[in-house]
Design an enzyme around this catalytic site. Structure first.
Site, short mmCIF file in Angstrom:
data_model
loop_
_atom_site.label_atom_id
_atom_site.label_comp_id
_atom_site.label_asym_id
_atom_site.label_seq_id
_atom_site.Cartn_x
_atom_site.Cartn_y
_atom_site.Cartn_z
N GLY A 74 0.81 -1.20 0.00
CA GLY A 74 0.00 0.00 0.00
C GLY A 74 0.85 1.26 0.00
O GLY A 74 0.50 2.27 -0.63
N THR A 75 1.96 1.23 0.71
CA THR A 75 2.82 2.41 0.80
C THR A 75 3.33 2.80 -0.58
O THR A 75 3.23 3.97 -0.99
CB THR A 75 4.02 2.12 1.74
OG1 THR A 75 3.49 1.75 3.03
CG2 THR A 75 4.92 3.33 1.88
N GLN A 177 -7.19 -0.31 4.22
CA GLN A 177 -7.93 -0.91 5.34
C GLN A 177 -9.35 -1.29 4.96
O GLN A 177 -10.00 -2.05 5.67
CB GLN A 177 -7.95 0.03 6.54
CG GLN A 177 -6.62 0.16 7.25
CD GLN A 177 -6.15 -1.14 7.90
OE1 GLN A 177 -6.90 -2.10 8.07
NE2 GLN A 177 -4.88 -1.16 8.28
N SER A 197 -3.60 -3.28 -0.44
CA SER A 197 -2.45 -4.04 0.05
C SER A 197 -2.88 -5.47 0.37
O SER A 197 -3.98 -5.69 0.90
CB SER A 197 -1.92 -3.35 1.32
OG SER A 197 -0.91 -4.12 1.91
N ALA A 198 -2.00 -6.44 0.06
CA ALA A 198 -2.38 -7.86 0.21
C ALA A 198 -2.45 -8.30 1.66
O ALA A 198 -3.31 -9.10 2.03
CB ALA A 198 -1.37 -8.72 -0.55
N CYS A 318 1.55 -0.01 12.34
CA CYS A 318 2.61 0.17 11.35
C CYS A 318 3.74 0.98 11.95
O CYS A 318 4.86 0.93 11.51
CB CYS A 318 2.08 0.90 10.12
SG CYS A 318 1.13 -0.15 9.05
N1 PLP Z 1 -2.54 2.74 4.39
C1 PLP Z 1 -3.16 2.31 5.49
C2 PLP Z 1 -4.48 2.90 5.86
C3 PLP Z 1 -2.59 1.32 6.29
O1 PLP Z 1 -3.21 0.91 7.39
C4 PLP Z 1 -1.34 0.78 5.93
C5 PLP Z 1 -0.67 -0.21 6.78
O2 PLP Z 1 -1.03 -0.36 7.93
C6 PLP Z 1 -0.73 1.26 4.75
C7 PLP Z 1 -1.36 2.24 4.02
C8 PLP Z 1 0.57 0.73 4.28
O3 PLP Z 1 0.37 -0.48 3.58
P1 PLP Z 1 1.59 -1.48 3.38
O4 PLP Z 1 1.91 -2.03 4.74
O5 PLP Z 1 1.10 -2.53 2.44
O6 PLP Z 1 2.71 -0.71 2.79
#
Ligand code: PLP
Length: 378
Positions: A74-75, A177, A197-198, A318
């Site tokens: 997701g990031t 989420q 995100s997976a 996170c």
């Molecule tokens: N966006 C949200 C709302 C999240 O909760 C998270 C991770 O907790 C992310 C983005 C980041 O996703 P990823 O861990 O796949 O990089």
């Protein structure tokens, strides 16, 4: 990760245990081998695997597979989206309770960032946005998450998309989420870009996707081969992509439907002894409980529950380990409660007894803390 048998795992918003379907798909992809860019039979089979996965994930989120790329999560998906939307924008407007993946990326780009406030329940303030968009002197790009990771609060994305588009702007939606917990449909939401995100749906960590609309300009974060339409160069992680697709096929908001009643039953018991439920006045994900217990430090709450094998997190998992109070609670005007807040989040394998055990152990701990306080005061 598969949650230890004895643990009560209520930390799905941090990461969900891998689904058996995802694990099986990953092992099979690893065994199959091959590079999706190779022209021989093994390579073609690997390419086939990636494209099938693309179709599945795209279909899950109402996107076109022609405009969906796989990322490392997701990031990265949000980073590619924001960097792209910044190309034709003079200013980035970002929700105050966005995840750091969006907030910090926005702040790293070379254009002004405006923080868009939320109301006392954590909902984005539509009046503020409407007033802000009346100023047509600058081209805007807006970022708003579909659901918050700490509070579960669901944002009015569709209404925001209409406002932003009427003002000639573009909208990025972090749906990390939301996926698997509520309906996520790019076309219906009218998002210009949308990140998923997976590992939040029972797929592997380190895999995600970015869907984007027609005409949206994007540029890669780094250079290399032409993979993922040149937008995410580097050899595809086929096992992770296959696991992601298997999880996307398996996840279904319907499986989480019972969670809200179990969560609310736990919340009611906590409230009865003085705890505050954050975001309670807004529409929330069915699985998320953000609760603050004045005078009981969040880290101690997490440790107390951990001693009884109940896994939850303090604030955003996170960024767990960071001492800074949650920017989400601060934005809601509950900054003073931030040091005392925890988050419990259920998922596809959570049971009613996980939630009732959480409440029972939490209540026992809180009673001990409060009786110690009373003894100190006496
Ligand atoms: N966006 C949200 C709302 C999240 O909760 C998270 C991770 O907790 C992310 C983005 C980041 O996703 P990823 O861990 O796949 O990089």
């Amino acid at each position: 990760m598969s949650a230890p048998r004895t643990a009560r795992y209520l930390d799905y918003n941090a990461t969900a245990p891998i689904r058996p379907e995802a694990r099986a798909a990953m092992l099979s992809a690893l065994d199959a081998g091959g590079n999706a860019s190779s022209v021989h039979a093994l390579g073609r089979a690997a390419r086939d695997q990636v494209e099938k996965a693309r179709d599945i994930v795209a279909q899950r989120i109402g996107a076109s597979s022609q405009r969906l790329i796989f990322t490392s999560g997701g990031t990265e998906a949000s980073a590619i989206a924001l960097q792209g939307l910044a190309i034709d924008a003079d200013v980035l407007i970002v929700g105050a309770t966005e995840h750091d993946a969006v907030l910090k990326t926005a702040q790293s780009l070379k254009l002004p960032v405006e923080i868009w406030p939320v109301d006392a329940h954590g909902r984005a303030d539509l009046d503020w946005l409407e007033a802000r968009l009346k100023d047509s002197s600058s081209r805007v790009a807006v970022a708003l998450m579909l659901a918050n990771n700490e509070t579960g609060v669901i944002q009015p994305v569709r209404a925001v998309a209409d406002l932003v588009h009427a003002a000639g702007g573009r909208l990025h939606v972090d749906a990390v989420q939301a996926l698997g917990k509520i309906a996520v449909d790019v076309a219906e939401l009218r998002a210009d870009t949308l990140a998923v995100s997976a590992h939040k749906i029972g797929g592997p960590q380190g895999a995600g996707a970015l869907a984007y609309g027609e005409g949206v300009k994007l540029s890669p974060l780094w250079r290399g081969g032409g993979q993922e339409r040149g937008l995410r160069p580097g050899t595809e992680n086929i096992a992770a992509i296959a696991g992601f697709a298997a999880a996307a096929l398996a996840c279904d908001p319907a499986e989480l439907a019972p969670q809200s009643a179990w969560r609310d039953a736990a919340a009611d018991k906590m409230k009865a002894v003085g705890a505050v439920i954050v975001g309670e006045g807004a529409e929330r994900l069915p699985n998320t409980l953000c609760v603050a217990a004045p005078e009981w430090d969040s880290a101690r709450q997490v440790m107390w529950l951990d001693l009884s094998s109940v896994c939850i997190s303090s604030g955003s998992a996170c960024s767990s380990g960071k001492v800074a109070p949650s920017h989400v609670l601060t934005a809601i005007g509950l900054g003073s409660l931030a040091p005392y807040s925890i988050r419990a989040s259920g998922g596809y394998a959570s049971s009613e007894s996980d939630w009732s055990t959480l409440a029972e152990i939490w209540l026992d701990g809180y009673a001990r803390v409060m009786s110690r306080r009373r003894a100190e005061v006496a």
